[in-house]
Scaffold this active site. Structure first.
Site, PDB file in Angstrom:
ATOM      1  N   HIS A   1      -3.720  26.292  -5.759  1.00 34.82           N
ATOM      2  CA  HIS A   1      -2.510  25.479  -5.518  1.00 34.82           C
ATOM      3  C   HIS A   1      -1.954  24.902  -6.826  1.00 34.82           C
ATOM      4  O   HIS A   1      -1.081  24.054  -6.812  1.00 34.82           O
ATOM      5  CB  HIS A   1      -2.853  24.366  -4.510  1.00 34.82           C
TER       6      HIS A   1
ATOM      7  N   GLY B   1       1.228  10.954   3.580  1.00 34.42           N
ATOM      8  CA  GLY B   1       0.544  10.585   4.825  1.00 34.42           C
ATOM      9  C   GLY B   1       1.512  10.063   5.871  1.00 34.42           C
ATOM     10  O   GLY B   1       1.460  10.464   7.042  1.00 34.42           O
TER      11      GLY B   1
ATOM     12  N   ALA C   1      -1.592   6.129   3.788  1.00 41.37           N
ATOM     13  CA  ALA C   1      -0.288   5.854   4.423  1.00 41.37           C
ATOM     14  C   ALA C   1       0.806   5.837   3.372  1.00 41.37           C
ATOM     15  O   ALA C   1       1.792   5.115   3.489  1.00 41.37           O
ATOM     16  CB  ALA C   1      -0.347   4.527   5.176  1.00 41.37           C
TER      17      ALA C   1
ATOM     18  N   ARG D   1      -1.752  18.791 -11.457  1.00 41.07           N
ATOM     19  CA  ARG D   1      -2.529  18.338 -10.290  1.00 41.07           C
ATOM     20  C   ARG D   1      -3.990  18.127 -10.694  1.00 41.07           C
ATOM     21  O   ARG D   1      -4.686  17.263 -10.176  1.00 41.07           O
ATOM     22  CB  ARG D   1      -2.461  19.391  -9.177  1.00 41.07           C
TER      23      ARG D   1
ATOM     24  N   SER E   1      -5.087  15.883  -0.500  1.00 37.39           N
ATOM     25  CA  SER E   1      -5.227  15.240  -1.814  1.00 37.39           C
ATOM     26  C   SER E   1      -5.478  16.280  -2.917  1.00 37.39           C
ATOM     27  O   SER E   1      -6.201  17.243  -2.709  1.00 37.39           O
ATOM     28  CB  SER E   1      -6.393  14.251  -1.795  1.00 37.39           C
ATOM     29  N   ASN E   2      -4.896  16.038  -4.077  1.00 36.50           N
ATOM     30  CA  ASN E   2      -5.015  16.965  -5.210  1.00 36.50           C
ATOM     31  C   ASN E   2      -6.120  16.568  -6.192  1.00 36.50           C
ATOM     32  O   ASN E   2      -6.475  15.383  -6.235  1.00 36.50           O
ATOM     33  CB  ASN E   2      -3.687  17.001  -5.972  1.00 36.50           C
TER      34      ASN E   2
HETATM   35  N1  LIG Z   1      -1.816  19.700  -1.226  1.00 39.54           N
HETATM   36  C1  LIG Z   1      -0.502  19.566  -1.375  1.00 39.54           C
HETATM   37  O1  LIG Z   1       0.258  20.509  -1.157  1.00 39.54           O
HETATM   38  C2  LIG Z   1       0.062  18.245  -1.827  1.00 39.54           C
HETATM   39  C3  LIG Z   1       1.443  17.996  -1.836  1.00 39.54           C
HETATM   40  C4  LIG Z   1       1.912  16.740  -2.209  1.00 39.54           C
HETATM   41  C5  LIG Z   1       1.013  15.746  -2.584  1.00 39.54           C
HETATM   42  N2  LIG Z   1      -0.312  16.023  -2.611  1.00 39.54           N
HETATM   43  C6  LIG Z   1      -1.299  15.010  -2.974  1.00 39.54           C
HETATM   44  O2  LIG Z   1      -1.452  14.098  -1.880  1.00 39.54           O
HETATM   45  C7  LIG Z   1      -1.930  12.847  -2.379  1.00 39.54           C
HETATM   46  C8  LIG Z   1      -1.046  11.723  -1.841  1.00 39.54           C
HETATM   47  O3  LIG Z   1       0.246  11.810  -2.372  1.00 39.54           O
HETATM   48  P1  LIG Z   1       1.335  10.687  -2.016  1.00 39.54           P
HETATM   49  O4  LIG Z   1       2.589  11.109  -2.661  1.00 39.54           O
HETATM   50  O5  LIG Z   1       1.303  10.382  -0.557  1.00 39.54           O
HETATM   51  O6  LIG Z   1       0.718   9.438  -2.816  1.00 39.54           O
HETATM   52  P2  LIG Z   1       0.958   7.885  -2.498  1.00 39.54           P
HETATM   53  O7  LIG Z   1       0.542   7.123  -3.717  1.00 39.54           O
HETATM   54  O8  LIG Z   1       2.319   7.660  -1.956  1.00 39.54           O
HETATM   55  O9  LIG Z   1      -0.071   7.580  -1.321  1.00 39.54           O
HETATM   56  C9  LIG Z   1      -1.453   7.647  -1.483  1.00 39.54           C
HETATM   57  C10 LIG Z   1      -2.044   6.577  -0.586  1.00 39.54           C
HETATM   58  O10 LIG Z   1      -3.475   6.717  -0.609  1.00 39.54           O
HETATM   59  C11 LIG Z   1      -3.990   5.402  -0.479  1.00 39.54           C
HETATM   60  N3  LIG Z   1      -5.407   5.374  -0.855  1.00 39.54           N
HETATM   61  C12 LIG Z   1      -5.936   5.403  -2.116  1.00 39.54           C
HETATM   62  N4  LIG Z   1      -7.296   5.332  -2.024  1.00 39.54           N
HETATM   63  C13 LIG Z   1      -7.606   5.271  -0.714  1.00 39.54           C
HETATM   64  C14 LIG Z   1      -8.825   5.218   0.007  1.00 39.54           C
HETATM   65  N5  LIG Z   1     -10.002   5.183  -0.621  1.00 39.54           N
HETATM   66  N6  LIG Z   1      -8.772   5.160   1.343  1.00 39.54           N
HETATM   67  C15 LIG Z   1      -7.584   5.172   2.003  1.00 39.54           C
HETATM   68  N7  LIG Z   1      -6.394   5.240   1.381  1.00 39.54           N
HETATM   69  C16 LIG Z   1      -6.405   5.280   0.034  1.00 39.54           C
HETATM   70  C17 LIG Z   1      -3.095   4.563  -1.380  1.00 39.54           C
HETATM   71  O11 LIG Z   1      -3.199   3.174  -1.092  1.00 39.54           O
HETATM   72  C18 LIG Z   1      -1.722   5.133  -1.063  1.00 39.54           C
HETATM   73  O12 LIG Z   1      -1.076   4.425  -0.016  1.00 39.54           O
HETATM   74  C19 LIG Z   1      -1.916  12.983  -3.919  1.00 39.54           C
HETATM   75  O13 LIG Z   1      -3.213  13.318  -4.371  1.00 39.54           O
HETATM   76  C20 LIG Z   1      -0.953  14.128  -4.148  1.00 39.54           C
HETATM   77  O14 LIG Z   1      -1.173  14.763  -5.384  1.00 39.54           O
HETATM   78  C21 LIG Z   1      -0.791  17.232  -2.245  1.00 39.54           C
END
Ligand SMILES: NC(=O)c1ccc[n+]([C@@H]2O[C@H](COP(=O)([O-])OP(=O)(O)OC[C@H]3O[C@@H](n4cnc5c(N)ncnc54)[C@H](O)[C@@H]3O)[C@@H](O)[C@H]2O)c1
Length: 309
Positions: free
Chosen positions: A175, A12, A8, A88, A119-120
């Site tokens: 990516h 998310g 979240a 990443r 997730s990355n």
């Molecule tokens: N694929 C893409 O195009 C793309 C683009 C942007 C971000 N991302 C990736 O998406 C991921 C999230 O980015 P964000 O900016 O939302 O980060 P964020 O830190 O704002 O949110 C991540 C959330 O995951 C939660 N979390 C951690 N471990 C967990 C678990 N075991 N179960 C449930 N929740 C858990 C954390 O508490 C946090 O609220 C990162 O890995 C980021 O690199 C990917």
């Protein structure tokens, strides 16, 4: 229809917000490991329902997977985002453990779900989800190329002074900042090749700016971006639940397509009720295929790191 978004955080919550606004499902579960954050954000979003006029019921959950039961689609965004200067790929150690355990928990309650990985490092996390769950390959979709292609259209629109919505342009391959391949040769502005309107220097600049699109935003914001990543995840959910069969670049398991096997990599696919349904062959030229093979080698190297964890 029911959708779960795991994580979240920035991406998310934005993804969930887009899904609710579009009323893609009747129930939406937002789950996070951090106490209260998912419940709080779910309630905050529900308090926009009267203003925005949507009926989707949003439920928050602190790590209680029973609430996610019978989800049709699950979007996994849980894990660390990168900070300025990070790649990443540096996130692999922590995020691999998170993605693997989240997949296990999800499948206990939603054995038929289609899973979208955000997730990355996304290409490797998608490969991990596929190999660790043993699910049919069409039910595991990595979201990366969808975002990169949208960023590519943005960069093109800036140079062409046109609407991004009038452009067809895709980014294939990995990516990562150095593994993605914006296919400028095939990009069109309402069916006319964009290369007709752009100098060689402009084309080079657009490709370069697209490839570092994420890093540019990370440097400006201080953490990785979320509006376009969240909207990209929601666009895939929409194409699945409405069986739109839209063409997106997604990270999927290749079995000889684009000359690669035993790897998940970004290629154009149709997305519908069965997950990713068909890989479309864009017939890369020799240079593009060489770049694709190089990208595959880099992602394969990252996948090998999984064996050491
Ligand atoms: N694929 C893409 O195009 C793309 C683009 C942007 C971000 N991302 C990736 O998406 C991921 C999230 O980015 P964000 O900016 O939302 O980060 P964020 O830190 O704002 O949110 C991540 C959330 O995951 C939660 N979390 C951690 N471990 C967990 C678990 N075991 N179960 C449930 N929740 C858990 C954390 O508490 C946090 O609220 C990162 O890995 C980021 O690199 C990917």
């Amino acid at each position: 229809m029911k959708v779960t978004v795991v994580g979240a955080g920035a991406v998310g919550a934005t993804c969930a917000d887009n899904i609710a606004r579009k009323e893609l499902c009747s129930e939406l579960v937002l789950l996070d490991i951090k106490e209260g954050i998912a419940e709080g954000k779910a309630q905050d979003m529900m308090q926009t329902a009267a203003l925005l006029g949507f009926d989707t019921k949003i439920v928050g959950s602190t790590n209680d997977y029973s609430k996610t039961a019978d989800s049709d689609v699950v979007v996994i965004t849980s894990g660390l985002p990168r900070k300025p200067g990070m790649t990443r790929e540096e996130l692999i150690g922590v995020n691999a453990g998170i993605v693997k355990s989240v997949c296990e928990n999800i499948l206990k309650y939603s054995p038929n779900a289609i899973i979208i990985i955000i997730s990355n490092p996304m290409d490797t996390m998608t490969y991990l989800a596929l190999t660790s769950t043993g699910l049919p390959k069409n039910r595991i979709i990595g979201m990366g190329g969808t975002l990169d292609s949208s960023r590519f259209k943005y960069q093109l629109s800036q140079h062409l002074n046109c609407s991004p919505a009038d452009l067809n342009a895709v980014v294939v391959g990995g990516h990562g900042d150095t593994t993605m391949i914006p296919l400028i040769r095939l990009a069109t502005w309402n069916s006319v090749p964009v290369t007709k309107f752009l100098s060689a220097e402009q084309q080079e600049q657009i490709v370069k700016d697209t490839m570092v699109g994420g890093a540019t935003l990370t440097a400006l914001i201080g953490t990785s971006a979320w509006y376009a990543p969240g909207a990209s995840g929601a666009a895939l959910v929409e194409s699945i639940l409405r069986d739109e069969k839209k063409l997106f670049t997604c990270c999927v398991a290749l079995d000889g397509e684009y000359g690669q096997k035993d790897i998940c990599l970004g290629v154009p696919v149709t997305i519908g009720r069965n997950g990713w349904e068909k890989i479309i062959d864009f017939e890369l030229n020799a240079d593009e295929q060489a770049a694709f093979d190089k990208s595959a080698a880099a992602v394969r190297g990252m996948n090998d790191v999984l064996k050491t964890l």
